[in-house]
Write a protein that holds these residues in place. Structure first.
Motif, mmCIF file in Angstrom:
data_model
loop_
_atom_site.group_PDB
_atom_site.id
_atom_site.type_symbol
_atom_site.label_atom_id
_atom_site.label_comp_id
_atom_site.label_asym_id
_atom_site.label_seq_id
_atom_site.Cartn_x
_atom_site.Cartn_y
_atom_site.Cartn_z
ATOM 1 N N ASN A 1 -34.651 52.089 -6.553
ATOM 2 C CA ASN A 1 -34.148 52.345 -4.962
ATOM 3 C C ASN A 1 -34.968 51.450 -4.298
ATOM 4 O OD1 ASN A 1 -36.749 53.575 -4.387
ATOM 5 N ND2 ASN A 1 -35.871 55.575 -4.834
ATOM 6 N N GLY A 2 -35.790 50.440 -4.338
ATOM 7 C CA GLY A 2 -36.498 49.662 -3.540
ATOM 8 C C GLY A 2 -37.653 50.288 -2.876
ATOM 9 N N GLU A 3 -38.143 51.479 -3.040
ATOM 10 C CA GLU A 3 -39.304 52.095 -2.324
ATOM 11 C C GLU A 3 -40.535 51.339 -2.578
ATOM 12 O OE1 GLU A 3 -39.369 53.984 0.007
ATOM 13 O OE2 GLU A 3 -37.166 55.130 0.129
ATOM 14 N N LEU A 4 -40.666 51.120 -3.943
ATOM 15 C CA LEU A 4 -42.078 50.288 -4.399
ATOM 16 C C LEU A 4 -41.854 49.059 -3.754
ATOM 17 C CD1 LEU A 4 -42.605 51.784 -7.896
ATOM 18 C CD2 LEU A 4 -44.138 52.191 -5.955
ATOM 19 N N ASN A 5 -40.826 48.441 -3.825
ATOM 20 C CA ASN A 5 -41.076 46.991 -3.255
ATOM 21 C C ASN A 5 -41.081 46.764 -1.734
ATOM 22 O OD1 ASN A 5 -40.299 43.913 -3.863
ATOM 23 N ND2 ASN A 5 -38.885 44.341 -2.186
ATOM 24 N N THR A 6 -40.637 47.906 -1.211
ATOM 25 C CA THR A 6 -40.967 48.038 0.373
ATOM 26 C C THR A 6 -42.359 48.257 0.571
ATOM 27 O OG1 THR A 6 -38.576 48.833 1.025
ATOM 28 C CG2 THR A 6 -40.367 49.325 2.477
ATOM 29 N N ILE A 7 -43.069 49.002 -0.054
ATOM 30 C CA ILE A 7 -44.261 49.393 0.061
ATOM 31 C C ILE A 7 -45.334 47.969 -0.075
ATOM 32 C CG2 ILE A 7 -46.283 50.568 -0.827
ATOM 33 C CD1 ILE A 7 -44.440 52.747 -1.260
ATOM 34 N N PHE A 8 -44.965 47.385 -1.156
ATOM 35 C CA PHE A 8 -45.696 46.244 -1.695
ATOM 36 C C PHE A 8 -45.445 45.112 -0.498
ATOM 37 C CE2 PHE A 8 -46.523 42.363 -4.031
ATOM 38 C CZ PHE A 8 -47.799 42.525 -4.765
ATOM 39 N N LYS A 9 -44.264 44.981 -0.072
ATOM 40 C CA LYS A 9 -44.051 43.801 1.048
ATOM 41 C C LYS A 9 -44.642 44.256 2.162
ATOM 42 C CE LYS A 9 -40.253 40.792 2.520
ATOM 43 N NZ LYS A 9 -39.078 40.459 2.386
ATOM 44 N N LYS A 10 -44.705 45.303 2.612
ATOM 45 C CA LYS A 10 -45.454 45.678 4.026
ATOM 46 C C LYS A 10 -46.934 45.331 4.049
ATOM 47 C CE LYS A 10 -46.663 50.164 6.322
ATOM 48 N NZ LYS A 10 -46.699 51.641 6.410
ATOM 49 N N TYR A 11 -47.523 45.375 2.641
ATOM 50 C CA TYR A 11 -48.823 45.316 2.615
ATOM 51 C C TYR A 11 -49.432 43.914 2.294
ATOM 52 C CZ TYR A 11 -50.005 49.940 4.036
ATOM 53 O OH TYR A 11 -50.124 51.091 4.679
ATOM 54 N N HIS A 12 -48.723 43.254 1.507
ATOM 55 C CA HIS A 12 -48.742 42.002 0.667
ATOM 56 C C HIS A 12 -48.060 40.802 1.149
ATOM 57 C CE1 HIS A 12 -51.624 44.308 -2.044
ATOM 58 N NE2 HIS A 12 -50.712 45.356 -1.858
ATOM 59 N N ALA A 13 -47.161 40.984 1.937
ATOM 60 C CA ALA A 13 -46.037 40.141 2.687
ATOM 61 C C ALA A 13 -45.403 39.197 1.678
ATOM 62 C CB ALA A 13 -47.068 39.299 3.395
ATOM 63 N N THR A 14 -45.136 39.855 0.795
ATOM 64 C CA THR A 14 -44.172 39.279 -0.394
ATOM 65 C C THR A 14 -43.374 40.217 -1.186
ATOM 66 O OG1 THR A 14 -44.127 37.559 -2.148
ATOM 67 C CG2 THR A 14 -45.954 38.978 -2.402
ATOM 68 N N ASP A 15 -42.304 39.963 -1.875
ATOM 69 C CA ASP A 15 -41.761 40.869 -2.614
ATOM 70 C C ASP A 15 -42.358 41.017 -3.923
ATOM 71 O OD1 ASP A 15 -39.253 41.825 -1.081
ATOM 72 O OD2 ASP A 15 -38.609 39.727 -1.696
ATOM 73 N N LEU A 16 -42.105 42.092 -5.026
ATOM 74 C CA LEU A 16 -42.596 42.020 -6.200
ATOM 75 C C LEU A 16 -42.049 41.146 -7.181
ATOM 76 C CD1 LEU A 16 -42.573 46.003 -6.681
ATOM 77 C CD2 LEU A 16 -44.429 44.656 -6.655
ATOM 78 N N PRO A 17 -42.707 40.652 -8.271
ATOM 79 C CA PRO A 17 -41.998 39.840 -8.952
ATOM 80 C C PRO A 17 -40.732 40.340 -9.668
ATOM 81 C CG PRO A 17 -44.222 39.701 -9.046
ATOM 82 C CD PRO A 17 -44.108 40.850 -8.238
ATOM 83 N N ALA A 18 -39.860 39.479 -10.198
ATOM 84 C CA ALA A 18 -38.617 39.925 -10.800
ATOM 85 C C ALA A 18 -38.800 40.658 -11.761
ATOM 86 C CB ALA A 18 -37.819 38.727 -10.946
ATOM 87 N N ASP A 19 -39.875 40.314 -12.681
ATOM 88 C CA ASP A 19 -40.105 40.904 -13.891
ATOM 89 C C ASP A 19 -40.548 42.532 -13.761
ATOM 90 O OD1 ASP A 19 -42.593 40.018 -13.117
ATOM 91 O OD2 ASP A 19 -43.363 39.361 -15.141
ATOM 92 N N VAL A 20 -41.282 42.670 -12.628
ATOM 93 C CA VAL A 20 -41.578 44.081 -12.479
ATOM 94 C C VAL A 20 -40.507 44.834 -11.731
ATOM 95 C CG1 VAL A 20 -42.999 45.662 -10.849
ATOM 96 C CG2 VAL A 20 -44.058 43.469 -12.027
ATOM 97 N N LEU A 21 -39.635 44.322 -11.026
ATOM 98 C CA LEU A 21 -38.505 44.963 -10.382
ATOM 99 C C LEU A 21 -37.535 45.145 -11.709
ATOM 100 C CD1 LEU A 21 -37.749 42.739 -7.128
ATOM 101 C CD2 LEU A 21 -38.925 45.348 -7.387
ATOM 102 N N ALA A 22 -37.496 44.404 -12.614
ATOM 103 C CA ALA A 22 -36.721 44.649 -13.706
ATOM 104 C C ALA A 22 -37.006 45.909 -14.475
ATOM 105 C CB ALA A 22 -36.702 43.527 -14.753
ATOM 106 N N GLU A 23 -38.055 46.254 -14.631
ATOM 107 C CA GLU A 23 -38.584 47.703 -14.954
ATOM 108 C C GLU A 23 -37.949 48.794 -14.345
ATOM 109 O OE1 GLU A 23 -40.870 47.914 -17.470
ATOM 110 O OE2 GLU A 23 -42.003 46.190 -17.428
ATOM 111 N N GLY A 24 -37.171 48.721 -13.190
ATOM 112 C CA GLY A 24 -36.351 49.831 -12.735
ATOM 113 C C GLY A 24 -35.057 49.795 -13.273
ATOM 114 N N LYS A 25 -34.650 48.828 -13.897
ATOM 115 C CA LYS A 25 -33.171 48.837 -14.454
ATOM 116 C C LYS A 25 -32.975 49.789 -15.867
ATOM 117 C CE LYS A 25 -32.400 44.438 -12.582
ATOM 118 N NZ LYS A 25 -32.167 42.686 -12.918
#
Length: 268
Positions: free
Chosen positions: A244-268
């Motif tokens: 749902n993007g919540e963890l990516n939003t948190i990561f980007k807020k503090y680290h100024a970048t998106d999570l890598p694609a291979d981590v986001l793929a864990e949510g599929k």
């Protein structure tokens, strides 16, 4: 001198077995957490931007928000258990915390002692130094002093990769290591890019550049072994919040970048 987590973790495991009160089997189960309506999460609050306190002394950071999110999803109260880098795993083994969310990279050595969730974020391990420092490779550290936080992946990497003659100075946490840099005690830091960014923002006069990337590691949520129901529930929530993007939003807020694609793929 080479530094390894093996003696530390072995000593903790042996000691807890002797005491008979801190084995992983004693850790709170998912059922107990739901009954008590409290999730105890060990977080190092001296490791910005993962865990820290703001001007109002409120706990903030990407790991703090991740813990808050999971507790909310479980429908329980979050209890932050302040820890240090070196005590993250011992706190879990001694049942001072139910889980660990504290910039804890997934390594085979740690996985012998605790279980990990699927990855929820990443952390790089780098060497930072002043812009004019003649450091391009690890071999350039010979004869120089490098500060790091004891027991972290950064400690392990610099210990493993630095050439003979490198003086590795270990502090108990990132906050004290940062103080060593800002106070002028040292100017070479084995740490994470986000910590260098926080340091540079806090004290531009002591700004460091990233000279060498030693590794990129996935981070997991630490769970005691033999606590499979809790681990499965944490994995379910991590997948849900990656999707749902919540963890990516948190990561980007503090680290100024998106999570890598291979981590986001864990949510599929």
């Amino acid at each position: 001198m080479k530094y390894s987590l093996k003696p530390v973790l072995a000593a903790v495991t042996f000691a807890t077995a002797l005491l008979g009160v801190a084995s992983p089997a004693c850790a709170n189960t998912l059922e107990q957490i739901m009954q008590q309506k409290v999730l105890r999460v060990a977080i190092d609050l001296s490791a910005p931007p993962y865990g820290m306190k703001n001007e109002a002394m409120k706990e903030v950071g990407s790991d703090v928000e991740t813990a808050t999110l999971l507790a909310k999803d479980l429908g329980v109260k979050l209890e932050i258990v302040p820890t240090t880098q070196a005590n993250r795993i011992p706190f879990l083994l001694t049942n001072k915390a139910d889980i660990v969310i504290s910039s804890l990279s997934i390594t085979p050595e740690r996985a012998k002692v605790i279980d990990f969730s699927i990855p929820y974020a990443v952390i790089q391990s780098v060497i930072g130094a002043p812009k004019d420092a003649a450091i391009k490779e690890m071999k350039d550290l010979a004869g120089k002093s490098v500060v790091t936080a004891r027991g972290t992946t950064n400690d392990l990497n610099v210990t493993k990769l630095a050439p003979a003659g490198t003086n590795i100075v270990r502090f108990e946490n990132d906050a004290t290591a940062i103080t060593a840099i800002t106070s002028g005690q040292a100017n070479i830091f084995s740490t994470a890019p986000s910590i260098i960014a926080a340091l540079n923002k806090k004290d531009p006069a002591k700004a460091l550049d990233i000279k060498v990337v030693m590794s990129t590691s996935k981070m997991g949520i630490g769970v005691a072994k033999n606590n499979s129901e809790l681990k499965e529930k944490i994995n379910e929530l991590v997948r849900q919040n990656l999707k749902n993007g919540e963890l990516n939003t948190i990561f980007k807020k503090y680290h100024a970048t998106d999570l890598p694609a291979d981590v986001l793929a864990e949510g599929k």
